[in-house]
Design a protein around this motif. Structure first.
Motif, PDB file in Angstrom:
ATOM      1  N   ILE A  72      -8.132 -33.963   7.188  1.00 43.75           N
ATOM      2  CA  ILE A  72      -7.874 -32.714   6.480  1.00 43.75           C
ATOM      3  C   ILE A  72      -6.496 -32.166   6.841  1.00 43.75           C
ATOM      4  O   ILE A  72      -5.730 -31.731   5.978  1.00 43.75           O
ATOM      5  CB  ILE A  72      -8.974 -31.671   6.793  1.00 43.75           C
ATOM      6  CG1 ILE A  72     -10.308 -32.106   6.184  1.00 43.75           C
ATOM      7  CG2 ILE A  72      -8.577 -30.282   6.278  1.00 43.75           C
ATOM      8  CD1 ILE A  72     -11.488 -31.245   6.588  1.00 43.75           C
ATOM      9  N   VAL A  73      -6.164 -32.198   8.134  1.00 45.50           N
ATOM     10  CA  VAL A  73      -4.859 -31.697   8.600  1.00 45.50           C
ATOM     11  C   VAL A  73      -3.715 -32.508   7.994  1.00 45.50           C
ATOM     12  O   VAL A  73      -2.722 -31.949   7.520  1.00 45.50           O
ATOM     13  CB  VAL A  73      -4.790 -31.740  10.146  1.00 45.50           C
ATOM     14  CG1 VAL A  73      -3.377 -31.417  10.624  1.00 45.50           C
ATOM     15  CG2 VAL A  73      -5.795 -30.766  10.746  1.00 45.50           C
ATOM     16  N   SER A  74      -3.863 -33.836   7.976  1.00 44.74           N
ATOM     17  CA  SER A  74      -2.796 -34.696   7.448  1.00 44.74           C
ATOM     18  C   SER A  74      -2.673 -34.604   5.930  1.00 44.74           C
ATOM     19  O   SER A  74      -1.645 -34.963   5.363  1.00 44.74           O
ATOM     20  CB  SER A  74      -3.033 -36.154   7.852  1.00 44.74           C
ATOM     21  OG  SER A  74      -4.252 -36.623   7.304  1.00 44.74           O
ATOM     22  N   SER A  75      -3.732 -34.109   5.258  1.00 50.36           N
ATOM     23  CA  SER A  75      -3.703 -33.979   3.794  1.00 50.36           C
ATOM     24  C   SER A  75      -3.776 -32.519   3.365  1.00 50.36           C
ATOM     25  O   SER A  75      -4.315 -32.198   2.296  1.00 50.36           O
ATOM     26  CB  SER A  75      -4.880 -34.755   3.183  1.00 50.36           C
ATOM     27  OG  SER A  75      -4.897 -36.091   3.603  1.00 50.36           O
ATOM     28  N   TRP A  76      -3.237 -31.633   4.193  1.00 47.11           N
ATOM     29  CA  TRP A  76      -3.374 -30.195   3.946  1.00 47.11           C
ATOM     30  C   TRP A  76      -2.785 -29.759   2.603  1.00 47.11           C
ATOM     31  O   TRP A  76      -3.332 -28.908   1.918  1.00 47.11           O
ATOM     32  CB  TRP A  76      -2.740 -29.397   5.078  1.00 47.11           C
ATOM     33  CG  TRP A  76      -3.022 -27.922   4.977  1.00 47.11           C
ATOM     34  CD1 TRP A  76      -2.137 -26.927   4.694  1.00 47.11           C
ATOM     35  CD2 TRP A  76      -4.298 -27.284   5.128  1.00 47.11           C
ATOM     36  NE1 TRP A  76      -2.770 -25.712   4.668  1.00 47.11           N
ATOM     37  CE2 TRP A  76      -4.106 -25.907   4.928  1.00 47.11           C
ATOM     38  CE3 TRP A  76      -5.580 -27.762   5.413  1.00 47.11           C
ATOM     39  CZ2 TRP A  76      -5.140 -24.995   5.002  1.00 47.11           C
ATOM     40  CZ3 TRP A  76      -6.620 -26.846   5.486  1.00 47.11           C
ATOM     41  CH2 TRP A  76      -6.387 -25.478   5.276  1.00 47.11           C
ATOM     42  N   GLN A  77      -1.666 -30.332   2.216  1.00 43.79           N
ATOM     43  CA  GLN A  77      -1.018 -29.970   0.954  1.00 43.79           C
ATOM     44  C   GLN A  77      -1.964 -30.258  -0.217  1.00 43.79           C
ATOM     45  O   GLN A  77      -2.121 -29.428  -1.122  1.00 43.79           O
ATOM     46  CB  GLN A  77       0.293 -30.753   0.789  1.00 43.79           C
ATOM     47  CG  GLN A  77       1.090 -30.412  -0.466  1.00 43.79           C
ATOM     48  CD  GLN A  77       1.643 -28.995  -0.463  1.00 43.79           C
ATOM     49  OE1 GLN A  77       1.786 -28.377   0.583  1.00 43.79           O
ATOM     50  NE2 GLN A  77       1.938 -28.468  -1.650  1.00 43.79           N
ATOM     51  N   ALA A  78      -2.565 -31.440  -0.210  1.00 43.47           N
ATOM     52  CA  ALA A  78      -3.501 -31.801  -1.278  1.00 43.47           C
ATOM     53  C   ALA A  78      -4.767 -30.943  -1.211  1.00 43.47           C
ATOM     54  O   ALA A  78      -5.335 -30.580  -2.243  1.00 43.47           O
ATOM     55  CB  ALA A  78      -3.870 -33.279  -1.167  1.00 43.47           C
ATOM     56  N   MET A  79      -5.189 -30.581   0.003  1.00 46.97           N
ATOM     57  CA  MET A  79      -6.388 -29.764   0.168  1.00 46.97           C
ATOM     58  C   MET A  79      -6.224 -28.380  -0.443  1.00 46.97           C
ATOM     59  O   MET A  79      -7.163 -27.822  -1.004  1.00 46.97           O
ATOM     60  CB  MET A  79      -6.715 -29.615   1.663  1.00 46.97           C
ATOM     61  CG  MET A  79      -7.331 -30.838   2.310  1.00 46.97           C
ATOM     62  SD  MET A  79      -9.021 -31.151   1.760  1.00 46.97           S
ATOM     63  CE  MET A  79      -9.848 -29.649   2.285  1.00 46.97           C
ATOM     64  N   VAL A 190      -9.624 -40.584 -10.211  1.00 51.31           N
ATOM     65  CA  VAL A 190      -8.364 -40.966 -10.851  1.00 51.31           C
ATOM     66  C   VAL A 190      -7.214 -40.102 -10.358  1.00 51.31           C
ATOM     67  O   VAL A 190      -6.081 -40.570 -10.226  1.00 51.31           O
ATOM     68  CB  VAL A 190      -8.491 -40.857 -12.391  1.00 51.31           C
ATOM     69  CG1 VAL A 190      -7.188 -41.284 -13.075  1.00 51.31           C
ATOM     70  CG2 VAL A 190      -9.652 -41.689 -12.894  1.00 51.31           C
ATOM     71  N   VAL A 191      -7.498 -38.830 -10.063  1.00 51.01           N
ATOM     72  CA  VAL A 191      -6.408 -37.898  -9.740  1.00 51.01           C
ATOM     73  C   VAL A 191      -6.501 -37.277  -8.344  1.00 51.01           C
ATOM     74  O   VAL A 191      -5.501 -36.808  -7.809  1.00 51.01           O
ATOM     75  CB  VAL A 191      -6.343 -36.759 -10.795  1.00 51.01           C
ATOM     76  CG1 VAL A 191      -5.986 -37.300 -12.158  1.00 51.01           C
ATOM     77  CG2 VAL A 191      -7.660 -35.997 -10.859  1.00 51.01           C
ATOM     78  N   GLU A 192      -7.695 -37.258  -7.748  1.00 49.57           N
ATOM     79  CA  GLU A 192      -7.854 -36.624  -6.443  1.00 49.57           C
ATOM     80  C   GLU A 192      -7.940 -37.681  -5.333  1.00 49.57           C
ATOM     81  O   GLU A 192      -8.472 -38.772  -5.546  1.00 49.57           O
ATOM     82  CB  GLU A 192      -9.134 -35.774  -6.408  1.00 49.57           C
ATOM     83  CG  GLU A 192      -9.115 -34.557  -7.324  1.00 49.57           C
ATOM     84  CD  GLU A 192      -8.372 -33.380  -6.717  1.00 49.57           C
ATOM     85  OE1 GLU A 192      -7.516 -33.587  -5.845  1.00 49.57           O
ATOM     86  OE2 GLU A 192      -8.662 -32.255  -7.148  1.00 49.57           O
ATOM     87  N   SER A 193      -7.438 -37.339  -4.143  1.00 53.24           N
ATOM     88  CA  SER A 193      -7.521 -38.262  -3.019  1.00 53.24           C
ATOM     89  C   SER A 193      -8.938 -38.269  -2.458  1.00 53.24           C
ATOM     90  O   SER A 193      -9.703 -37.308  -2.626  1.00 53.24           O
ATOM     91  CB  SER A 193      -6.542 -37.852  -1.916  1.00 53.24           C
ATOM     92  OG  SER A 193      -7.015 -36.705  -1.236  1.00 53.24           O
ATOM     93  N   LYS A 194      -9.294 -39.374  -1.776  1.00 44.10           N
ATOM     94  CA  LYS A 194     -10.630 -39.511  -1.205  1.00 44.10           C
ATOM     95  C   LYS A 194     -10.894 -38.419  -0.169  1.00 44.10           C
ATOM     96  O   LYS A 194     -12.003 -37.876  -0.090  1.00 44.10           O
ATOM     97  CB  LYS A 194     -10.763 -40.882  -0.549  1.00 44.10           C
ATOM     98  CG  LYS A 194     -12.167 -41.210  -0.056  1.00 44.10           C
ATOM     99  CD  LYS A 194     -12.177 -42.472   0.776  1.00 44.10           C
ATOM    100  CE  LYS A 194     -11.726 -43.662  -0.011  1.00 44.10           C
ATOM    101  NZ  LYS A 194     -11.797 -44.923   0.768  1.00 44.10           N
ATOM    102  N   VAL A 195      -9.860 -38.062   0.607  1.00 40.36           N
ATOM    103  CA  VAL A 195     -10.015 -37.037   1.648  1.00 40.36           C
ATOM    104  C   VAL A 195     -10.391 -35.697   1.032  1.00 40.36           C
ATOM    105  O   VAL A 195     -11.293 -34.993   1.513  1.00 40.36           O
ATOM    106  CB  VAL A 195      -8.727 -36.888   2.475  1.00 40.36           C
ATOM    107  CG1 VAL A 195      -8.827 -35.701   3.427  1.00 40.36           C
ATOM    108  CG2 VAL A 195      -8.431 -38.161   3.252  1.00 40.36           C
ATOM    109  N   VAL A 196      -9.726 -35.325  -0.058  1.00 48.23           N
ATOM    110  CA  VAL A 196      -9.997 -34.043  -0.720  1.00 48.23           C
ATOM    111  C   VAL A 196     -11.428 -34.023  -1.248  1.00 48.23           C
ATOM    112  O   VAL A 196     -12.159 -33.037  -1.076  1.00 48.23           O
ATOM    113  CB  VAL A 196      -8.990 -33.793  -1.869  1.00 48.23           C
ATOM    114  CG1 VAL A 196      -9.388 -32.557  -2.675  1.00 48.23           C
ATOM    115  CG2 VAL A 196      -7.578 -33.624  -1.315  1.00 48.23           C
TER     116      VAL A 196
END
Length: 308
Positions: A72-79, A190-196
């Motif tokens: 979550i921390v590493s993908s904060w922008q996408a979150m 298709v558009v969202e990352s697995k982490v999100v």
């Protein structure tokens, strides 16, 4: 020598795994994943005798979120900038319904029955994907679904008893919720990352369960707390194995392995809860497994014919 064997065991297992073919790796990981999720069902069934299901679900989500924190921390922008917020809301709703009602079902009816009802997700996914994703459901798929449905009826053997009908209903609601969640994930992938996708489900399902958990709160004993944490840890590991299985094996092959849960649930139901399936139930389990193998056999036959 014993210490040396202990040290080498994980390396030997890893080495053996890497020697397998890609499809075999996928099937192996899927079998492990299914076994872990059945184990979660066993723990939930035991815990539900003293701990409210909302509380069990809350602990599951808390552990899941804790394990996801680095991602979550590493993908904060996408979150903080989800691309499909309404789809996330539908996925969270479906996931909550699936988790809560599946926990409720497995806690109150025979283990194999609860597992069989979960396979109704396949039918619901086919119906929803046809209208919502405009996916074509072929004749072969329809036949497979019908055969699987007959197998489910033979395992569950619904009666007009009100208590039995209620928990069959909760199992069907859980399967519908799971189907909605699956369709939403397909749409978002298709558009969202697995982490999100994983993090939103973990966080918001946890928030939904928070208030009901507080209202029904009971301080767990050390044993119960250990089991609550295990539900979260094993679920997370099982999900990781399940997702990784698709990296190695073809989706149609790996997804069919899900029906191994039927075998696991019957064995554990017998050995742990003295639930002995009758002849009809055993026949239904065989039919469910056959329905899973039909696409694989059909595809292999077609491939052989084309290669001639």
């Amino acid at each position: 020598m014993s210490n040396l064997k202990t040290f080498l065991a994980p390396q030997l297992i890893t080495s053996y795994f890497h020697s397998l073919s890609a499809p075999t790796k996928g099937i192996t990981l899927a079998l492990i994943s299914n076994a872990l999720f059945i184990l979660v069902g066993v723990i939930v069934r035991d815990l539900s005798q003293t701990i409210d299901i909302f509380q069990i679900l809350l602990f599951r989500q808390l552990v899941f979120v804790a394990l996801l924190v680095p991602s979550i921390v590493s993908s904060w922008q996408a979150m903080t900038h989800p691309k499909m917020p309404m789809m996330h809301a539908m996925r969270v709703t479906g996931a909550f319904i699936a988790l809560y009602f599946s926990f409720l079902t497995v806690s109150n009816i025979p283990f194999a029955d609860a597992t069989a009802l979960g396979f109704m997700k396949v039918l619901f996914v086919a119906i929803i994907s046809r209208s919502f994703l405009s996916e074509t459901v072929g004749t072969q798929r329809i036949i497979t679904i019908i055969i699987g449905f007959i197998g489910v009826l033979l395992v569950v053997q619904p009666t007009m008893d009100s208590n039995s009908l209620f928990y069959i209903g909760t199992g069907l609601v859980a399967a519908l919720g799971a189907a909605v969640a699956v369709i939403c994930v397909r749409k978002m992938s298709v558009v969202e990352s697995k982490v999100v996708v994983l993090a939103y489900q973990a966080i918001f399902v946890g928030l939904v369960t928070l208030i009901p958990s507080i209202l029904a709160w009971q301080w767990p004993t050390i044993t119960e707390l250990t089991l609550l944490v295990l539900v979260g840890v094993i679920s997370s590991i099982g999900q990781w194995f399940g997702v990784t299985a698709y990296k190695w094996g073809e989706a149609n092959v790996v997804s069919n392995v899900e029906y191994s849960q039927m075998i696991y649930s019957m064995l554990l139901g017998y050995f742990l809860f003295s639930e002995l399936p009758n002849t009809l139930a055993l026949g239904g389990a065989v039919i469910i497994i056959i329905s899973a193998l039909i696409p694989f056999v059909f595809r292999k036959t077609l491939k052989n014919r084309l290669s001639k």
